[in-house]
Write an enzyme that holds these catalytic residues in place. Structure first.
Site, PDB file in Angstrom:
ATOM      1  N   CYS A 185       0.802  -1.215   0.000  1.00 36.29           N
ATOM      2  CA  CYS A 185       0.000   0.000   0.000  1.00 36.29           C
ATOM      3  C   CYS A 185       0.836   1.267   0.000  1.00 36.29           C
ATOM      4  CB  CYS A 185      -0.959   0.000   1.175  1.00 36.29           C
ATOM      5  SG  CYS A 185      -0.150  -0.137   2.775  1.00 36.29           S
TER       6      CYS A 185
ATOM      7  N   ASP B  33      -7.993   4.648  -3.401  1.00 31.24           N
ATOM      8  CA  ASP B  33      -7.090   3.637  -2.844  1.00 31.24           C
ATOM      9  C   ASP B  33      -6.438   2.882  -3.993  1.00 31.24           C
ATOM     10  OD1 ASP B  33      -5.678   1.791  -1.500  1.00 31.24           O
ATOM     11  OD2 ASP B  33      -7.379   0.903  -0.437  1.00 31.24           O
TER      12      ASP B  33
ATOM     13  N   HIS C  56      -2.744   0.746   6.905  1.00 32.38           N
ATOM     14  CA  HIS C  56      -2.918   0.971   5.473  1.00 32.38           C
ATOM     15  C   HIS C  56      -2.539   2.411   5.150  1.00 32.38           C
ATOM     16  CE1 HIS C  56      -4.356  -0.149   1.587  1.00 32.38           C
ATOM     17  NE2 HIS C  56      -5.345   0.745   1.569  1.00 32.38           N
TER      18      HIS C  56
END
Lengths: 332, 654
Positions: B408, B468, B452
């Protein structure tokens, strides 16, 4: 130690004022000087008091510190521990109280003693309820003794008290108390019991030969009894001059008196008034010694005191009667 | 008192030493090794003094040890104050105190200070296991204190332990009431010292690719969430933490933007409310779903919709937040912010800059540019892995064009840089994604492994919009919560997973009712109890009521047992006997003594005469005799049981 002196006064009974009467109603047996009670009696909530001990106060202070700390740090587990111990602090007095409640004092007795000796009052305890009790303490004036009672058991606590003076010795107030289980609280209950024992005058320390029967000289005495020479001792004032061991004086330059003992059925009269040159207590002391000596020598003896006459006799009962009469001889 | 003051029963001392050791033990792993060693030597020596008659160390030795202990603590910690040094010193002083413990008073002191030592453990950890140990500690120390009151050694150890356990059990309800109702402080009375050395955990306000990865293997809970209503879909569970604006080529930081207070959302729909119980992180961040609408007490809402607490989260804290899941935020964008959102690390990642500029030249539409970036991640062979190849100086260039593997942080970082190159204001948001639903406790567990990072781009019509990029590469990262974690997801755990969830549910209850119970929760409880009135007055009233009830129960118990005869087994057997007689027609006055009753009964039932006589004799012996021979009581019971009264006897004689 002071010389055995006057007869002990009776247990004090003060007239009760209004405030005192009120207090006695509200908090019975908290203060001394109440009406004397007789045993057996059972301790119950009306007469049991309880307060924190020094340890309890210290524990309380520590809990406050822990409380402030854990509140400040918002530390919930420390707070939980504090409250748990706080709970213990609240529950403990109930345990302490139950350790004493329902305890029964069955009796308080002591054997007679001589002045200067230690009287031992035996306090008999039992449990009015089927519950074991731990570390029950009793104290009189001088010391504390403790005992445990098994479930439904009995126990005996010995309370020692020095008997300074001849006469009656009262047990006085006895405090039954306990700090079990944690020592944080003390529950106590006062017993104002009319227990007493007689204190005989202290026997004169040295052995003094027993007096002769009244009206009989040495010669006449030798007629009807055998007298055995038993030894010499230091002369002391009051010894008849015929007992002085002149030969020994010539030999050793010391004034000694001869001692005799008799193993006869002769009757001795121990007479207060014939002991000239001694004060009252000294006379009582010597008479006490003579009673003991006469009893040991198995001689029948009688006692003459001003205003009282005990006919000759021997044996434990007679001895006790004589000693009691000496003990309770009126004081100044 | 004087008679016993000097005598400490060796047994009491041993139990107190055991209590002290139990109280010290949790401290041992934290302490330099010489302290536990010295403590054990002291305890051992003191026990040998008690049981074997060893001599006490001389005063000069004890003094030397004390000076050495203080000096040693000073040398090791640099201070004798504070949490660690204080605990070390307390352990040392209590151990050394044992050596000069000569009176009941000293032993009592050691026992009571052991309680205090137990309390200090909780400054370090509030684990439920420690709490369980606390109860053991209290029982052992209380037993020791009780044995101290028994210099004659008449008490049995198991009996005294039972007594201590009973004391504790009776204190428990009092503890619970005080715990729930004792007024709590909303603010500390005095300054709480900063806990310098506690390792900070969780998401930080710095990010460089690789920095979160250590969290992925950490399955410890970050926080737990209970929603007021239904749980939103997992695609919306982005738990927002620090927002990062500035990239220096290696590290993302919050940058040097001036402090801005939250200005509010210009549109807020799909509002959800929830309560978060945050594990101590020793940081200032609180987490909330994008976008939180108001800050909980003690925290502020920043212009970036972060929740920042004034004090670091050093203890478990619980707060309630409402978030708008559809919103319009940050419109219009201030020029200084636009500039910050387009910041570029000068001289780094030239190929990325080039690519972004090309996209910009080809399209003017920011949405199209966002889509293009996501499409690139989705279509080109980008790999989601927790063990990416190492990156060089121009990290994002290497990642985007060469290695193409990362997680991420890499994707969010590269995406934001691409957006900035293409002239679209963008920033990084760090926090947690998703969470495991715990069926036992009906709450959502968010673990450190759910950490995250994602991006937000600013669009003219929508304001700050969440993107995202990781989801484009590895949709399962979002759909299967916890897929990124080393431990895998709950479904893969099987029965072990179920067990883990059960345990975590217990932890949650523990946290909820014990650790995070504070003035706020207390107010809630009072409101529930009092239908709205939550003043301290009502707390006092409840406390008084509960205390009064406890007191009344205690009094009842204290006064109970006055009629102790009820429990006398001989009397019970006797009553059975009397009932038997009464059933067969002989009703005697209560005042009739046993001998008279026996005489009556024997006249009436001559055939049972001998048994009746035995019953009478045995009962009299048990009840009134000095001491009945052993076996009398069972014999009495047997006789009563076997007593047969025949009716025809009765007819004949009476």
């Amino acid at each position: 130690m002071t010389r055995p002196g006057a007869v002990s006064a009776d247990a004090p009974v003060r007239p009760a004022g209004r405030g005192r009467r009120w207090l006695d109603r509200r908090l019975p047996r908290l203060l001394p000087g109440g009406k004397l009670e007789s045993l057996p009696l059972t301790l119950h909530r009306h007469r049991i008091y309880i307060l924190p001990t020094r340890y309890g106060l210290f524990f309380g202070v520590l809990l406050v510190v822990m409380l402030l700390g854990s509140l400040n740090y918002n530390n919930n587990l420390a707070l939980m521990l504090t409250f748990l111990l706080g709970g213990v602090m609240l529950v403990a007095p109930v345990h302490t109280y139950r350790n004493l409640a329902g305890l029964r004092a069955d009796g308080l007795h002591a054997e007679p003693v001589f002045a200067g000796d230690t009287a031992r009052f035996a306090l008999h305890l039992s449990s009015a309820e089927p519950r074991a009790r731990c570390s029950v303490m009793a104290d009189g004036l001088e010391e504390t003794a403790r005992t445990d009672l098994a479930q439904g058991g009995r126990a005996l606590i010995e309370l020692r008290r020095t008997a300074d003076n001849r006469g009656w010795l009262y047990a006085g107030r006895v405090r039954l108390h306990t700090v079990y289980p944690l020592g944080l609280f003390r529950a106590w209950s006062w017993l104002d019991v009319a227990a007493r024992t007689v204190v005989y005058p202290a026997p004169e320390a040295a052995r003094v030969p027993l007096p002769r029967a009244p009206g009989s000289g040495r010669g006449s005495r030798a007629d009807d009894e055998e007298e055995e020479f038993t030894g010499l001792r230091d002369y002391r004032s009051g010894d008849p001059s015929r007992l002085i061991a002149w030969k020994a004086l010539a030999r050793t330059d010391r004034l000694l008196s001869k001692m005799f003992s008799s193993r006869t059925s002769e009757t001795l009269w121990l007479d207060f008034d014939r002991l000239q040159g001694l004060d009252r207590e000294a006379r009582l002391s010597r008479l006490t010694r003579w009673v003991l000596e006469a009893e040991r020598a198995n001689v029948s003896y009688g006692l003459r005191l001003p205003g009282r006459r005990l006919d000759p006799g021997r044996g434990d009962a007679h001895r006790r009667e004589c000693l009691e009469a000496l003990a309770l001889f009126p004081g100044p | 008192m004087k008679v016993d003051e000097r005598y400490i029963a060796p047994r009491a001392l041993t139990v107190l030493c055991a209590g002290l050791l139990l109280a010290m033990a949790p401290h041992f792993p934290r302490l330099p090794v010489w302290i536990p060693v010295l403590a054990l030597v002291c305890v051992g020596w003191r026990l040998c003094m008690a049981w074997r008659g060893w001599p006490a160390p001389r005063a000069i030795v004890r003094l030397g040890l004390t000076v050495a202990a203080v000096t040693g603590t000073w040398a090791y910690y640099g201070t004798v104050l504070g949490r660690e040094a204080g605990a070390a010193l307390l352990v040392l002083m209590l151990s050394l105190k044992l050596l000069e413990l000569a009176r009941v008073r000293d032993a009592f002191l050691v026992g009571v200070l052991s309680f205090f030592l137990v309390a200090t453990q909780f400054l370090f950890s509030q684990d439920p296991a420690l709490a369980a140990l606390m109860f053991v500690d209290v029982v052992v120390i209380t037993t020791g204190l009780a044995l101290l009151q028994d210099p004659r050694g008449n008490l049995s150890l198991p009996g005294t332990t039972r007594r201590a356990a009973m004391l504790l059990a009776q204190s428990l309800p009092l503890m619970a009431v005080m715990f729930l109702l004792f007024p709590r402080l909303a603010t500390p009375l005095w300054g709480v010292p900063q806990l310098q050395d506690s390792a900070k955990t969780g998401v930080s306000d710095e990010m460089s690719p690789g920095s979160i990865s250590h969290l992925f293997i950490d399955d410890s809970p970050a926080f737990r969430v209970v929603f007021d209503g239904p749980t939103p879909p997992v695609q919306q569970l982005y738990w927002r933490g620090p927002v990062l604006w500035h990239y220096d080529g290696e590290v993302w930081t919050r940058g040097r933007l001036p402090w801005r207070r939250g200005s509010g959302l210009s549109r807020a729909d799909d509002v959800v409310g929830y309560r978060i119980a945050l594990e101590p992180s020793h940081r200032h961040w609180l987490f909330a779903l994008s976008m939180p609408m108001e800050s909980p007490p003690g925290a502020v809402l920043t212009g970036d919709f972060e929740l920042v607490r004034r004090r670091p989260v050093d203890e478990l804290m619980s707060y309630h937040v409402e978030s708008a899941l559809s919103y319009r935020a940050g419109v219009p964008l201030a020029p200084s912010l636009r500039e910050a959102a387009l910041q570029w690390p000068e001289g780094y990642d030239r190929r990325t800059l080039e690519l972004g500029r090309t996209w910009r030249a080809e399209s003017d539409n920011p949405r199209a540019i966002v889509d293009r970036a996501l499409t690139r991640f989705r279509q080109q062979p980008y790999v989601y892995t927790l063990n990416p190849a190492p990156l060089g100086r121009d990290g994002m260039d290497d990642f985007l064009f060469d290695t193409r593997e990362g997680y991420c942080e890499h994707y969010a970082s590269a995406f934001v840089l691409l957006m900035r190159a293409a002239g679209v204001p963008a920033r990084i948001v760090t926090g947690y994604l998703g969470g495991l639903h715990n069926g036992f406790g009906d709450y959502l567990l968010v673990r450190q492994s759910d950490a995250h990072a994602w991006a937000e781009v600013w669009l003219e019509d929508r304001g700050w919009t969440m993107v995202d990029p990781t989801a484009a590469v590895a949709p399962e990262r979002r759909e299967l919560p916890g897929a990124g974690s080393a431990a895998g997801d709950a479904r893969g755990w099987g029965w072990l997973g179920g067990l883990g969830m059960g345990w975590d549910a217990l932890r949650n209850l523990w946290n909820r009712w014990v650790l995070s119970y504070d003035s706020e929760r207390q107010q809630e409880l009072l409101e529930r109890l009092n239908a709205g009135d939550s003043s301290w007055r009502s707390a006092a009233a409840w406390l008084a009521a509960a205390g009064g009830l406890a007191l009344a129960l205690g009094m009842l118990w204290a006064l109970a047992g006055g009629r102790g005869g009820r429990r006398d087994p001989a009397l019970l057997a006797w009553r059975r006997y009397r009932r038997k007689l009464a059933r067969h027609g002989l009703r005697a006055d209560d005042t009739m003594g046993p001998v008279d009753l026996g005489r009556l009964a024997r006249r009436r039932w001559p055939s049972a005469s001998s048994r009746i006589a035995q019953i009478t004799d045995r009962f009299v012996a048990l009840r009134y005799g000095r001491s009945a021979p052993p076996g009398t009581l069972p014999a009495l019971k047997r006789d009563v049981r076997r007593l047969k009264l025949r009716e025809h006897d009765a007819g004949r004689t009476v």
